[in-house]
Design a protein around this motif. Structure first.
Motif, short mmCIF file in Angstrom:
data_model
loop_
_atom_site.label_atom_id
_atom_site.label_comp_id
_atom_site.label_asym_id
_atom_site.label_seq_id
_atom_site.Cartn_x
_atom_site.Cartn_y
_atom_site.Cartn_z
N GLU A 72 0.81 -1.21 0.00
CA GLU A 72 0.00 0.00 0.00
C GLU A 72 0.85 1.27 0.00
O GLU A 72 0.37 2.35 -0.34
N GLU A 73 2.13 1.13 0.35
CA GLU A 73 3.04 2.28 0.34
C GLU A 73 3.59 2.56 -1.06
O GLU A 73 3.72 3.72 -1.47
N ASP A 74 3.96 1.51 -1.78
CA ASP A 74 4.58 1.66 -3.09
C ASP A 74 4.30 0.40 -3.90
O ASP A 74 5.13 -0.51 -3.97
N SER A 75 3.12 0.35 -4.51
CA SER A 75 2.68 -0.87 -5.20
C SER A 75 3.61 -1.25 -6.35
O SER A 75 3.91 -2.43 -6.55
N GLU A 76 4.09 -0.27 -7.10
CA GLU A 76 4.93 -0.56 -8.26
C GLU A 76 6.25 -1.21 -7.84
O GLU A 76 6.67 -2.21 -8.41
N THR A 77 6.92 -0.62 -6.85
CA THR A 77 8.18 -1.19 -6.36
C THR A 77 7.96 -2.58 -5.77
O THR A 77 8.73 -3.50 -6.02
N TYR A 78 6.88 -2.72 -5.02
CA TYR A 78 6.55 -3.99 -4.37
C TYR A 78 6.38 -5.09 -5.40
O TYR A 78 7.04 -6.15 -5.34
N HIS A 79 5.52 -4.88 -6.39
CA HIS A 79 5.20 -5.94 -7.33
C HIS A 79 6.31 -6.19 -8.34
O HIS A 79 6.49 -7.33 -8.81
N SER A 80 7.08 -5.16 -8.69
CA SER A 80 8.17 -5.37 -9.64
C SER A 80 9.32 -6.16 -9.03
O SER A 80 10.18 -6.68 -9.75
N ALA A 81 9.32 -6.30 -7.71
CA ALA A 81 10.39 -7.01 -7.03
C ALA A 81 10.12 -8.50 -6.90
O ALA A 81 10.96 -9.24 -6.39
N LEU A 82 8.95 -8.98 -7.37
CA LEU A 82 8.65 -10.40 -7.22
C LEU A 82 8.04 -11.00 -8.48
O LEU A 82 7.46 -10.29 -9.30
N ALA A 83 8.20 -12.31 -8.62
CA ALA A 83 7.57 -13.08 -9.69
C ALA A 83 6.97 -14.33 -9.07
O ALA A 83 7.47 -14.84 -8.06
N PHE A 84 5.92 -14.86 -9.70
CA PHE A 84 5.16 -15.96 -9.13
C PHE A 84 5.02 -17.10 -10.13
O PHE A 84 4.72 -16.88 -11.30
N VAL A 85 5.26 -18.31 -9.65
CA VAL A 85 4.97 -19.52 -10.42
C VAL A 85 3.87 -20.27 -9.68
O VAL A 85 4.10 -20.82 -8.61
N PRO A 86 2.64 -20.30 -10.23
CA PRO A 86 1.53 -20.95 -9.53
C PRO A 86 1.57 -22.46 -9.66
O PRO A 86 2.28 -23.02 -10.51
N GLU A 87 0.77 -23.11 -8.84
CA GLU A 87 0.70 -24.58 -8.87
C GLU A 87 0.12 -25.09 -10.18
O GLU A 87 0.59 -26.08 -10.73
N SER A 88 -0.90 -24.41 -10.70
CA SER A 88 -1.53 -24.81 -11.96
C SER A 88 -1.22 -23.76 -13.02
O SER A 88 -1.40 -22.57 -12.78
N PRO A 89 -0.76 -24.20 -14.20
CA PRO A 89 -0.40 -23.23 -15.24
C PRO A 89 -1.61 -22.45 -15.75
O PRO A 89 -2.69 -23.02 -15.96
N LEU A 90 -1.44 -21.16 -15.92
CA LEU A 90 -2.48 -20.27 -16.43
C LEU A 90 -1.92 -19.52 -17.63
O LEU A 90 -1.12 -18.60 -17.47
N LEU A 91 -2.34 -19.92 -18.82
CA LEU A 91 -1.81 -19.34 -20.04
C LEU A 91 -2.94 -18.88 -20.95
O LEU A 91 -4.08 -19.32 -20.82
N TYR A 92 -2.60 -17.99 -21.89
CA TYR A 92 -3.54 -17.56 -22.92
C TYR A 92 -3.48 -18.59 -24.06
O TYR A 92 -2.43 -18.79 -24.68
N GLU A 93 -4.62 -19.20 -24.36
CA GLU A 93 -4.64 -20.31 -25.31
C GLU A 93 -4.18 -19.93 -26.71
O GLU A 93 -3.58 -20.73 -27.41
#
Length: 248
Positions: A72-93
């Protein structure tokens, strides 16, 4: 190692209902260049913890900081610092493997030169060279999982949140993923890894966090976990069983 944790969670209580929180006063840190194994039974709170870190859920109590910043302080810095690999793949077909990687690279501001080098290395590492121009709808589940992993790794954030990445991967894919995570870690990246395959992650993680029913029941190095379980020298699977068997 930097004195400021890449990820710091303090007093996290949260879940899907105010009256029945899933997480109860969760506290832990991930330092620079650390790989932390987050382990627990189904429903222990691992994925819920990750959802809070990713900003998909709002804490009822407590704070989450990535590189010293709350979302909530700096959303851009917060989210640009991480990447996520989920359990189930989510792709654009209707997007190809290459287009998924390019889309991710643009989102993280990766230069064309870096993209070309990284995508080439990743496609070779995960044996996907001949699938780069294939639509994701035509890929197997294991290949889709590889695309999710490649998308996360084409960027170079400070923190990777990886949830059960081995599901659907063949043995060579698992080994490639583990080796690459070790390489990233050596370069200063931090990794929070959730997995049920304890024998696989035992020799790769620096520390472990054992969750059960929304609380942390043990944490530390393998040796420290063994001391907390009262079984020095035992493998991680046995230690985990000992810690949770009387609490189920």
């Amino acid at each position: 190692m930097s004195d400021t944790p890449v990820l710091e969670i303090q007093g996290l209580t949260g879940g899907y209902s105010l009256n029945r929180p899933v997480l109860h006063d969760v506290n832990f840190q991930v330092g620079t260049g650390e790989m932390i194994g987050l382990i627990g039974l189904n429903g222990a709170g691992k994925s819920t913890t990750m959802k809070h870190i990713l900003g998909l859920m709002t804490p009822q109590k407590g704070d989450i900081r990535v590189k010293g910043k709350k979302r909530e302080e700096d959303s851009e810095t917060y989210h640009s610092a991480l990447a996520f690999v989920p359990e189930s793949p989510l792709l654009y077909e209707e997007m190809t493997v290459r287009e998924h990687l390019e889309f991710t690279a643009r989102a993280y501001g990766v230069s064309k030169e870096d993209f070309d080098e990284r995508s080439g290395k990743l496609s070779a590492l995960f044996r996907m060279e001949d699938k780069m121009d294939s639509l994701s709808i035509h890929l197997s589940k294991g290949m889709k999982q590889k695309v999710m992993i490649m998308c996360a790794f084409v960027a170079r954030p400070s923190l990777y949140i990886i949830d059960e990445p081995f599901l659907g991967l063949d043995p060579l894919g698992i080994r490639s993923l583990l080796d690459f995570m070790v390489e990233l870690k050596a370069g200063g990246a931090s990794i929070l890894l959730s997995s049920h395959i304890l024998s696989t992650i035992e020799n790769y993680c620096d520390r472990f966090i054992v969750m059960h029913q929304g609380i942390i029941i043990a944490h530390g190095t393998l040796q420290q976990i063994a001391e907390q379980a009262g079984k020095p020298g035992a493998p991680l699977e046995e230690l985990f069983y000992t810690l949770v068997q009387g609490r189920v």
